[in-house]
Design a protein around this motif. Structure first.
Motif, PDB file in Angstrom:
ATOM      1  N   ASP A 137      11.779   1.110   8.275  1.00  0.00           N
ATOM      2  CA  ASP A 137      11.917   1.728   6.959  1.00  0.00           C
ATOM      3  C   ASP A 137      10.594   1.590   6.227  1.00  0.00           C
ATOM      4  OD1 ASP A 137      12.662   2.689   4.581  1.00  0.00           O
ATOM      5  OD2 ASP A 137      14.187   1.184   4.140  1.00  0.00           O
ATOM      6  N   HIS A 138       9.915   2.723   6.003  1.00  0.00           N
ATOM      7  CA  HIS A 138       8.627   2.688   5.316  1.00  0.00           C
ATOM      8  C   HIS A 138       8.784   3.027   3.839  1.00  0.00           C
ATOM      9  CE1 HIS A 138       6.068   2.221   8.890  1.00  0.00           C
ATOM     10  NE2 HIS A 138       7.011   2.913   9.508  1.00  0.00           N
ATOM     11  N   TYR A 139       9.812   2.482   3.213  1.00  0.00           N
ATOM     12  CA  TYR A 139       9.980   2.679   1.778  1.00  0.00           C
ATOM     13  C   TYR A 139       8.720   2.200   1.085  1.00  0.00           C
ATOM     14  CZ  TYR A 139      12.455   2.564  -2.663  1.00  0.00           C
ATOM     15  OH  TYR A 139      12.850   2.785  -3.933  1.00  0.00           O
ATOM     16  N   LYS A 177       0.848  -1.179   0.000  1.00  0.00           N
ATOM     17  CA  LYS A 177       0.000   0.000   0.000  1.00  0.00           C
ATOM     18  C   LYS A 177       0.886   1.232   0.000  1.00  0.00           C
ATOM     19  CE  LYS A 177      -3.181  -1.379   3.120  1.00  0.00           C
ATOM     20  NZ  LYS A 177      -3.914  -1.052   4.330  1.00  0.00           N
ATOM     21  N   THR A 178       0.724   2.098  -0.970  1.00  0.00           N
ATOM     22  CA  THR A 178       1.509   3.322  -0.973  1.00  0.00           C
ATOM     23  C   THR A 178       0.662   4.436  -0.380  1.00  0.00           C
ATOM     24  OG1 THR A 178       0.803   3.645  -3.228  1.00  0.00           O
ATOM     25  CG2 THR A 178       3.014   2.769  -2.906  1.00  0.00           C
ATOM     26  N   GLY A 179       1.311   5.449   0.091  1.00  0.00           N
ATOM     27  CA  GLY A 179       0.613   6.587   0.652  1.00  0.00           C
ATOM     28  C   GLY A 179       0.212   6.378   2.103  1.00  0.00           C
ATOM     29  N   VAL A 180       0.610   5.268   2.699  1.00  0.00           N
ATOM     30  CA  VAL A 180       0.348   5.088   4.129  1.00  0.00           C
ATOM     31  C   VAL A 180       1.311   5.968   4.888  1.00  0.00           C
ATOM     32  CG1 VAL A 180       0.246   3.426   5.988  1.00  0.00           C
ATOM     33  CG2 VAL A 180      -0.264   2.703   3.680  1.00  0.00           C
ATOM     34  N   LYS A 181       0.767   6.759   5.777  1.00  0.00           N
ATOM     35  CA  LYS A 181       1.676   7.633   6.500  1.00  0.00           C
ATOM     36  C   LYS A 181       2.406   6.830   7.567  1.00  0.00           C
ATOM     37  CE  LYS A 181       1.774  12.424   7.815  1.00  0.00           C
ATOM     38  NZ  LYS A 181       3.144  12.206   8.133  1.00  0.00           N
ATOM     39  N   PRO A 182       3.706   6.881   7.579  1.00  0.00           N
ATOM     40  CA  PRO A 182       4.425   6.077   8.582  1.00  0.00           C
ATOM     41  C   PRO A 182       4.210   6.650   9.974  1.00  0.00           C
ATOM     42  CG  PRO A 182       5.959   7.411   7.325  1.00  0.00           C
ATOM     43  CD  PRO A 182       4.614   7.578   6.669  1.00  0.00           C
ATOM     44  N   HIS A 185      23.639  -0.199   3.882  1.00  0.00           N
ATOM     45  CA  HIS A 185      22.912  -0.411   5.131  1.00  0.00           C
ATOM     46  C   HIS A 185      21.899  -1.520   4.900  1.00  0.00           C
ATOM     47  CE1 HIS A 185      24.908   2.943   6.946  1.00  0.00           C
ATOM     48  NE2 HIS A 185      24.643   3.657   5.869  1.00  0.00           N
ATOM     49  N   PRO A 186      22.165  -2.723   5.407  1.00  0.00           N
ATOM     50  CA  PRO A 186      21.455  -3.911   4.954  1.00  0.00           C
ATOM     51  C   PRO A 186      19.960  -3.947   5.210  1.00  0.00           C
ATOM     52  CG  PRO A 186      23.439  -4.524   6.122  1.00  0.00           C
ATOM     53  CD  PRO A 186      23.271  -3.062   6.308  1.00  0.00           C
ATOM     54  N   LEU A 187      19.442  -3.288   6.244  1.00  0.00           N
ATOM     55  CA  LEU A 187      18.016  -3.424   6.498  1.00  0.00           C
ATOM     56  C   LEU A 187      17.185  -2.379   5.779  1.00  0.00           C
ATOM     57  CD1 LEU A 187      17.514  -4.676  10.140  1.00  0.00           C
ATOM     58  CD2 LEU A 187      17.768  -5.910   8.016  1.00  0.00           C
ATOM     59  N   ARG A 188      17.812  -1.546   4.959  1.00  0.00           N
ATOM     60  CA  ARG A 188      17.019  -0.662   4.105  1.00  0.00           C
ATOM     61  C   ARG A 188      16.326  -1.493   3.042  1.00  0.00           C
ATOM     62  NH1 ARG A 188      20.090   4.980   2.923  1.00  0.00           N
ATOM     63  NH2 ARG A 188      20.286   5.622   5.097  1.00  0.00           N
ATOM     64  N   LYS A 189      15.128  -1.036   2.671  1.00  0.00           N
ATOM     65  CA  LYS A 189      14.316  -1.888   1.806  1.00  0.00           C
ATOM     66  C   LYS A 189      14.918  -2.045   0.418  1.00  0.00           C
ATOM     67  CE  LYS A 189      10.765  -2.890   4.441  1.00  0.00           C
ATOM     68  NZ  LYS A 189       9.512  -2.234   4.761  1.00  0.00           N
ATOM     69  N   GLU A 190      15.727  -1.081  -0.047  1.00  0.00           N
ATOM     70  CA  GLU A 190      16.237  -1.225  -1.402  1.00  0.00           C
ATOM     71  C   GLU A 190      17.474  -2.112  -1.452  1.00  0.00           C
ATOM     72  OE1 GLU A 190      16.680   1.569   0.288  1.00  0.00           O
ATOM     73  OE2 GLU A 190      18.691   2.379  -0.059  1.00  0.00           O
ATOM     74  N   PHE A 191      17.938  -2.554  -0.290  1.00  0.00           N
ATOM     75  CA  PHE A 191      19.109  -3.427  -0.253  1.00  0.00           C
ATOM     76  C   PHE A 191      18.733  -4.787  -0.835  1.00  0.00           C
ATOM     77  CE2 PHE A 191      22.115  -6.263   1.866  1.00  0.00           C
ATOM     78  CZ  PHE A 191      23.290  -5.574   1.682  1.00  0.00           C
ATOM     79  N   PRO A 192      19.529  -5.326  -1.780  1.00  0.00           N
ATOM     80  CA  PRO A 192      19.120  -6.573  -2.418  1.00  0.00           C
ATOM     81  C   PRO A 192      19.119  -7.741  -1.450  1.00  0.00           C
ATOM     82  CG  PRO A 192      21.304  -5.910  -3.125  1.00  0.00           C
ATOM     83  CD  PRO A 192      20.761  -4.779  -2.333  1.00  0.00           C
ATOM     84  N   PHE A 210      11.885   6.932   7.276  1.00  0.00           N
ATOM     85  CA  PHE A 210      12.344   6.278   8.506  1.00  0.00           C
ATOM     86  C   PHE A 210      11.535   6.724   9.717  1.00  0.00           C
ATOM     87  CE2 PHE A 210      16.257   6.270   5.932  1.00  0.00           C
ATOM     88  CZ  PHE A 210      16.364   4.904   5.809  1.00  0.00           C
ATOM     89  N   ALA A 211      11.161   5.766  10.550  1.00  0.00           N
ATOM     90  CA  ALA A 211      10.518   6.081  11.826  1.00  0.00           C
ATOM     91  C   ALA A 211      11.359   5.453  12.929  1.00  0.00           C
ATOM     92  CB  ALA A 211       9.104   5.539  11.863  1.00  0.00           C
ATOM     93  N   LEU A 212      11.734   6.293  13.892  1.00  0.00           N
ATOM     94  CA  LEU A 212      12.598   5.838  14.972  1.00  0.00           C
ATOM     95  C   LEU A 212      11.727   5.422  16.154  1.00  0.00           C
ATOM     96  CD1 LEU A 212      15.670   5.772  15.227  1.00  0.00           C
ATOM     97  CD2 LEU A 212      15.534   7.905  16.462  1.00  0.00           C
TER      98      LEU A 212
END
Ligand code: SF4
Lengths: 223, 177
Positions: B67-69, A218-223, B144-151, B75-77
């Motif tokens: 990571d809300h990619y 789902k895109t646009g979900v506010k984190p 940074h391995p836990l980022r969502k774009e990391f393969p 990023f939410a801490l």
């Protein structure tokens, strides 16, 4: 290959005064293969099995390889037993570099042979990408018998080497290294990635890797 | 989720937290697992300090990031705090506009390694951290391995390879001299 039986006339005199005729290569290899000093690099669960191997029940001393030393400078057989992470890889490579020539490497268990079940960013996918390996022992963990078999096979391998060519200096160091059984090491970093993909700096937002989203999200979900 | 009648303990800790935060702007979204506080990045350190000093949260049990990619900001801490005296927990959630956040090692020295791990895995820079190095990946690793774009397969640290290669070549040159 050669033998260590006394040769020459069947006179008790020659025998009794301790003369022996053999090939120097054979004599050196004979000494080396029966006095392997292992460097036990026990990294995880396989390390426990390695302790069993060195202990009294399986007793690697029967094959001349019980003198485990915890400094690489006194060892010539590196047994990598366990999961090698990238963090530890630096230390493992340093240990390998500090061992004096000639040296041999046994990858014990599937983790060190191929990464095993840890198909992950943090685990080296086979220690042969950071150091040359002479023998791979399959199993998770391999039984100590399997490692004893590997040591016996390594002794067979050492028998085939020609150390004299190195000692009298007719070889280049690279040839000598190949002769010592460790061969050449070809680094293959990032072989699973498209070329250049890992050269970009991760902190630069423009350089993020192209990301194919495997799951509908789902895109646009506010984190 | 649970009102004061159904869960008096939750109501008590919620009111204690609200009293500690006072006038500090914060949100308190409903959550099934205990009180959660949402603060802006500018108020994060003040909120943590207030919770430690006035609400009795003397332990920081973890600091991590989500990571809300591909949403931005991504990023939410999350800081999870524990009070032994009151036997309750609170989660402080802060959406990072960028990739840096204030450190909380001055409040809880034990947060040191957790912030290092968070930096290692997500690349969040903690300003004022005494020793912000990588924790689990080798130094000199670029990603940074836990980022969502990391393969998924990972990226091998090729800078390390180059370093070893140089050392090896140097030692061979020495040998053949
Ligand atoms: S091969 Fe199996 S037993 Fe050996 S280190 Fe890996 S997981 Fe552990």
């Amino acid at each position: 290959m050669g033998s260590l039986k006394p040769v020459g006339p069947e006179s008790n005199e020659a025998h009794g005064s301790g003369f022996l005729a053999t090939r120097a290569d054979f004599l050196i290899n004979w000494g080396r293969k029966h006095s392997l000093w292992p460097m036990p690099l026990g990294l995880s669960c396989c390390g426990i099995e390695l302790m069993g191997l060195l202990g009294p029940k399986f007793d690697l001393a029967r094959f001349g390889a019980e003198a485990a030393r915890f400094t690489p400078r006194q060892c010539d057989l590196l047994i990598v037993a366990g999961t090698l992470t990238w963090k530890m890889a630096q230390a493992a490579r340093t240990i390998y570099d500090q061992m004096p020539d000639p040296k041999w490497v046994i990858a014990m268990g599937v983790c060190s042979s191929s990464g095993g079940m840890y198909d992950s960013y943090s685990v080296v996918q086979g220690i042969d990408s950071i150091m040359p390996v002479d023998l791979y022992v399959p199993g998770c963990p391999p039984r100590p018998d399997a490692v004893i078999d590997a040591v016996l096979k390594l002794q067979k391998k050492i028998e085939r080497e020609a150390p004299l060519r190195r000692l009298v200096g007719t070889d280049s160091p690279a040839d000598a290294r190949a002769e010592a059984g460790t061969g050449k090491l070809v680094f293959q970093p990032n072989r699973g990635l498209p070329k250049g993909a890992a050269d970009k700096h991760a902190h630069d937002p423009k350089s993020r890797l192209p990301f194919a989203d495997p799951l509908p999200r789902k895109t646009g979900v506010k984190p | 989720m649970s009102d004061a009648a159904a869960n008096p303990a939750l109501a008590a800790s919620t009111s204690r937290i609200a009293a500690a935060l006072g006038a500090l702007p914060h949100g308190m979204p409903q959550s099934p697992d205990g009180p959660v506080i949402e603060v802006e990045l500018a108020n994060l350190h003040a909120a943590l300090r207030a919770l430690r000093e006035h609400a009795g949260f003397e332990l920081c049990t973890f600091v991590t990031c989500i990571d809300h990619y591909p949403t931005t900001p991504r990023f939410a801490l999350h800081h999870q705090l524990l009070s032994l005296a009151h036997n309750d927990r609170v989660r402080v959630r802060c959406v990072l506009p960028g990739e840096s956040a204030p450190t909380c090692t001055d409040l809880w020295p034990g947060a040191n390694y957790m912030e290092r791990e968070c930096f290692d895995m997500f690349g969040v820079r903690f300003e004022g951290h005494p020793d912000l190095r990588r924790l689990l990946m080798p130094d000199g690793y670029d990603h940074h391995p836990l980022r969502k774009e990391f393969p998924h397969q990972g990226i091998e640290p090729d800078r390390l390879y180059r370093q070893w290669d140089r050392a090896r070549r140097a030692s061979w040159a020495e040998e053949s001299r």
